[in-house]
Design a protein around this motif. Structure first.
Motif, PDB file in Angstrom:
ATOM      1  N   PRO A 223      30.990  47.553  40.123  1.00  0.00           N
ATOM      2  CA  PRO A 223      31.535  46.189  40.160  1.00  0.00           C
ATOM      3  C   PRO A 223      32.460  45.931  41.352  1.00  0.00           C
ATOM      4  CG  PRO A 223      32.510  47.454  38.358  1.00  0.00           C
ATOM      5  CD  PRO A 223      31.413  48.285  38.942  1.00  0.00           C
ATOM      6  N   GLU A 224      32.997  46.978  41.968  1.00  0.00           N
ATOM      7  CA  GLU A 224      33.871  46.799  43.129  1.00  0.00           C
ATOM      8  C   GLU A 224      33.090  46.672  44.433  1.00  0.00           C
ATOM      9  OE1 GLU A 224      37.618  49.075  43.192  1.00  0.00           O
ATOM     10  OE2 GLU A 224      36.790  50.048  41.399  1.00  0.00           O
ATOM     11  N   VAL A 225      31.769  46.942  44.368  1.00  0.00           N
ATOM     12  CA  VAL A 225      30.915  46.827  45.558  1.00  0.00           C
ATOM     13  C   VAL A 225      29.833  45.790  45.282  1.00  0.00           C
ATOM     14  CG1 VAL A 225      29.449  48.027  47.221  1.00  0.00           C
ATOM     15  CG2 VAL A 225      31.383  49.235  46.171  1.00  0.00           C
ATOM     16  N   GLY A 226      28.898  46.102  44.389  1.00  0.00           N
ATOM     17  CA  GLY A 226      27.885  45.138  43.965  1.00  0.00           C
ATOM     18  C   GLY A 226      26.640  45.064  44.816  1.00  0.00           C
TER      19      GLY A 226
ATOM     20  N   ALA B 135      33.500  46.682  51.731  1.00  0.00           N
ATOM     21  CA  ALA B 135      33.940  47.303  50.488  1.00  0.00           C
ATOM     22  C   ALA B 135      34.056  48.821  50.647  1.00  0.00           C
ATOM     23  CB  ALA B 135      32.973  46.970  49.350  1.00  0.00           C
ATOM     24  N   CYS B 136      33.222  49.402  51.476  1.00  0.00           N
ATOM     25  CA  CYS B 136      33.208  50.855  51.650  1.00  0.00           C
ATOM     26  C   CYS B 136      33.601  51.303  53.060  1.00  0.00           C
ATOM     27  CB  CYS B 136      31.825  51.414  51.335  1.00  0.00           C
ATOM     28  SG  CYS B 136      31.243  51.016  49.667  1.00  0.00           S
ATOM     29  N   HIS B 137      33.217  50.523  54.041  1.00  0.00           N
ATOM     30  CA  HIS B 137      33.562  50.833  55.433  1.00  0.00           C
ATOM     31  C   HIS B 137      34.914  50.184  55.716  1.00  0.00           C
ATOM     32  CE1 HIS B 137      29.684  52.545  56.659  1.00  0.00           C
ATOM     33  NE2 HIS B 137      29.150  51.684  55.807  1.00  0.00           N
ATOM     34  N   ARG B 138      35.962  50.971  55.672  1.00  0.00           N
ATOM     35  CA  ARG B 138      37.326  50.441  55.782  1.00  0.00           C
ATOM     36  C   ARG B 138      37.581  49.711  57.093  1.00  0.00           C
ATOM     37  NH1 ARG B 138      41.134  55.253  54.991  1.00  0.00           N
ATOM     38  NH2 ARG B 138      39.812  55.953  56.676  1.00  0.00           N
ATOM     39  N   ASP B 139      36.898  50.111  58.156  1.00  0.00           N
ATOM     40  CA  ASP B 139      37.117  49.508  59.469  1.00  0.00           C
ATOM     41  C   ASP B 139      35.952  48.629  59.912  1.00  0.00           C
ATOM     42  OD1 ASP B 139      39.647  50.784  59.853  1.00  0.00           O
ATOM     43  OD2 ASP B 139      38.581  52.651  60.243  1.00  0.00           O
ATOM     44  N   ALA B 140      35.177  48.115  58.947  1.00  0.00           N
ATOM     45  CA  ALA B 140      34.007  47.291  59.275  1.00  0.00           C
ATOM     46  C   ALA B 140      34.374  46.075  60.111  1.00  0.00           C
ATOM     47  CB  ALA B 140      33.273  46.871  58.003  1.00  0.00           C
ATOM     48  N   ALA B 141      35.462  45.426  59.795  1.00  0.00           N
ATOM     49  CA  ALA B 141      35.846  44.226  60.542  1.00  0.00           C
ATOM     50  C   ALA B 141      36.113  44.537  62.012  1.00  0.00           C
ATOM     51  CB  ALA B 141      37.067  43.576  59.914  1.00  0.00           C
ATOM     52  N   ALA B 142      36.519  45.758  62.302  1.00  0.00           N
ATOM     53  CA  ALA B 142      36.770  46.179  63.684  1.00  0.00           C
ATOM     54  C   ALA B 142      35.488  46.648  64.366  1.00  0.00           C
ATOM     55  CB  ALA B 142      37.818  47.281  63.721  1.00  0.00           C
ATOM     56  N   GLY B 143      34.355  46.614  63.637  1.00  0.00           N
ATOM     57  CA  GLY B 143      33.084  47.042  64.208  1.00  0.00           C
ATOM     58  C   GLY B 143      32.827  48.523  64.054  1.00  0.00           C
ATOM     59  N   SER B 144      33.593  49.199  63.200  1.00  0.00           N
ATOM     60  CA  SER B 144      33.427  50.635  62.995  1.00  0.00           C
ATOM     61  C   SER B 144      32.747  50.902  61.659  1.00  0.00           C
ATOM     62  CB  SER B 144      34.784  51.342  63.025  1.00  0.00           C
ATOM     63  OG  SER B 144      34.616  52.720  62.746  1.00  0.00           O
ATOM     64  N   TYR B 145      31.624  51.579  61.736  1.00  0.00           N
ATOM     65  CA  TYR B 145      30.872  51.950  60.544  1.00  0.00           C
ATOM     66  C   TYR B 145      30.724  53.468  60.460  1.00  0.00           C
ATOM     67  CZ  TYR B 145      29.937  47.018  60.200  1.00  0.00           C
ATOM     68  OH  TYR B 145      30.095  45.656  60.084  1.00  0.00           O
TER      69      TYR B 145
ATOM     70  N   GLN C 266      20.897  58.033  51.031  1.00  0.00           N
ATOM     71  CA  GLN C 266      21.399  59.060  50.113  1.00  0.00           C
ATOM     72  C   GLN C 266      22.428  58.532  49.114  1.00  0.00           C
ATOM     73  OE1 GLN C 266      22.820  62.090  52.800  1.00  0.00           O
ATOM     74  NE2 GLN C 266      20.863  63.150  52.758  1.00  0.00           N
ATOM     75  N   ILE C 267      22.817  57.301  49.259  1.00  0.00           N
ATOM     76  CA  ILE C 267      23.837  56.743  48.371  1.00  0.00           C
ATOM     77  C   ILE C 267      23.159  56.259  47.097  1.00  0.00           C
ATOM     78  CG2 ILE C 267      25.606  54.972  48.104  1.00  0.00           C
ATOM     79  CD1 ILE C 267      25.974  55.099  51.153  1.00  0.00           C
ATOM     80  N   PRO C 268      23.571  56.771  45.942  1.00  0.00           N
ATOM     81  CA  PRO C 268      22.930  56.354  44.685  1.00  0.00           C
ATOM     82  C   PRO C 268      23.237  54.898  44.331  1.00  0.00           C
ATOM     83  CG  PRO C 268      24.794  57.820  44.260  1.00  0.00           C
ATOM     84  CD  PRO C 268      24.623  57.756  45.750  1.00  0.00           C
ATOM     85  N   ALA C 269      22.280  54.244  43.693  1.00  0.00           N
ATOM     86  CA  ALA C 269      22.418  52.835  43.315  1.00  0.00           C
ATOM     87  C   ALA C 269      23.661  52.604  42.459  1.00  0.00           C
ATOM     88  CB  ALA C 269      21.176  52.361  42.581  1.00  0.00           C
TER      89      ALA C 269
ATOM     90  N   ILE D 186      33.946  54.823  49.002  1.00  0.00           N
ATOM     91  CA  ILE D 186      33.270  53.984  48.020  1.00  0.00           C
ATOM     92  C   ILE D 186      34.222  53.793  46.839  1.00  0.00           C
ATOM     93  CG2 ILE D 186      31.285  53.735  46.488  1.00  0.00           C
ATOM     94  CD1 ILE D 186      29.718  55.529  48.438  1.00  0.00           C
ATOM     95  N   PRO D 187      34.590  52.544  46.548  1.00  0.00           N
ATOM     96  CA  PRO D 187      35.503  52.303  45.434  1.00  0.00           C
ATOM     97  C   PRO D 187      35.000  52.958  44.147  1.00  0.00           C
ATOM     98  CG  PRO D 187      35.190  50.290  46.670  1.00  0.00           C
ATOM     99  CD  PRO D 187      34.200  51.285  47.205  1.00  0.00           C
ATOM    100  N   GLY D 188      35.887  53.694  43.487  1.00  0.00           N
ATOM    101  CA  GLY D 188      35.527  54.389  42.250  1.00  0.00           C
ATOM    102  C   GLY D 188      34.844  55.719  42.472  1.00  0.00           C
ATOM    103  N   PHE D 189      34.430  56.015  43.720  1.00  0.00           N
ATOM    104  CA  PHE D 189      33.749  57.265  44.026  1.00  0.00           C
ATOM    105  C   PHE D 189      34.508  58.089  45.058  1.00  0.00           C
ATOM    106  CE2 PHE D 189      30.486  54.874  42.040  1.00  0.00           C
ATOM    107  CZ  PHE D 189      29.609  55.766  41.474  1.00  0.00           C
TER     108      PHE D 189
END
Length: 162
Positions: free
Chosen positions: A127-130, A137-147, A117-120, A154-157
């Motif tokens: 440019p902040e995601v790519g 870039a969008c999942h703030r806790d991705a490094a901790a394994g949280s999605y 559902q996320i538009p292209a 979403i940067p800019g959104f």
């Protein structure tokens, strides 16, 4: 008199863990030095084997490692792969692959289903995601394994809601 207070249980709440976070300092250093260090539980063992077998052309870059480091990383990735662990989203990711071994998590049906559902313009046109490969870039806790979809920004959104 004291005003509204955040309940104790929420003040120190950790993000929900969807996949086990990276536990290998060597993997974090070698791979995370160039890109987001994808958790092993995002791909099956066969995918990690393919990736480790082709480090001389790692998506257009030479990422070759000395034999000892490569062996250490391979063992870590394979032992903690989506089809080798039984926690979080990893088993669902493994089932969705139906025996295939993609080289990229972005090639999985699982990712496509979760992001359809996320538009292209919010990702590739941003440019902040790519790319969807920039999980952090969008999942703030991705490094901790949280999605968790409720923590997506979403940067800019801004905050993303399905």
């Amino acid at each position: 008199e004291y005003g509204w207070r955040v309940p104790y249980s929420y003040r120190f709440a950790r993000p929900r863990q969807d996949v086990a976070p990276v536990q290998s300092a060597a993997y974090q250093e070698e791979c995370g030095g160039c890109h987001f260090a994808y958790q092993p539980g995002l791909l099956p063992a066969a995918s990690w084997q393919r990736i480790m077998d082709s480090l001389e052309d790692h998506f257009g870059e030479n990422a070759e490692l000395d034999q000892e480091t490569a062996g250490q990383l391979r063992a870590y990735l394979v032992a903690n792969a989506a089809d080798r662990v039984g926690t979080g989203r990893s088993p669902g990711i493994a089932r969705s692959l139906q025996g295939t071994a993609p080289l990229r998590f972005t090639e999985t049906t699982y990712l496509r289903r979760q992001h359809h559902q996320i538009p292209a313009r919010a990702v590739q046109g941003n440019p902040e995601v790519g790319s969807f490969s920039r999980c952090d870039a969008c999942h703030r806790d991705a490094a901790a394994g949280s999605y968790d979809e409720h923590s997506v920004r979403i940067p800019g959104f801004g905050r993303w809601e399905d």
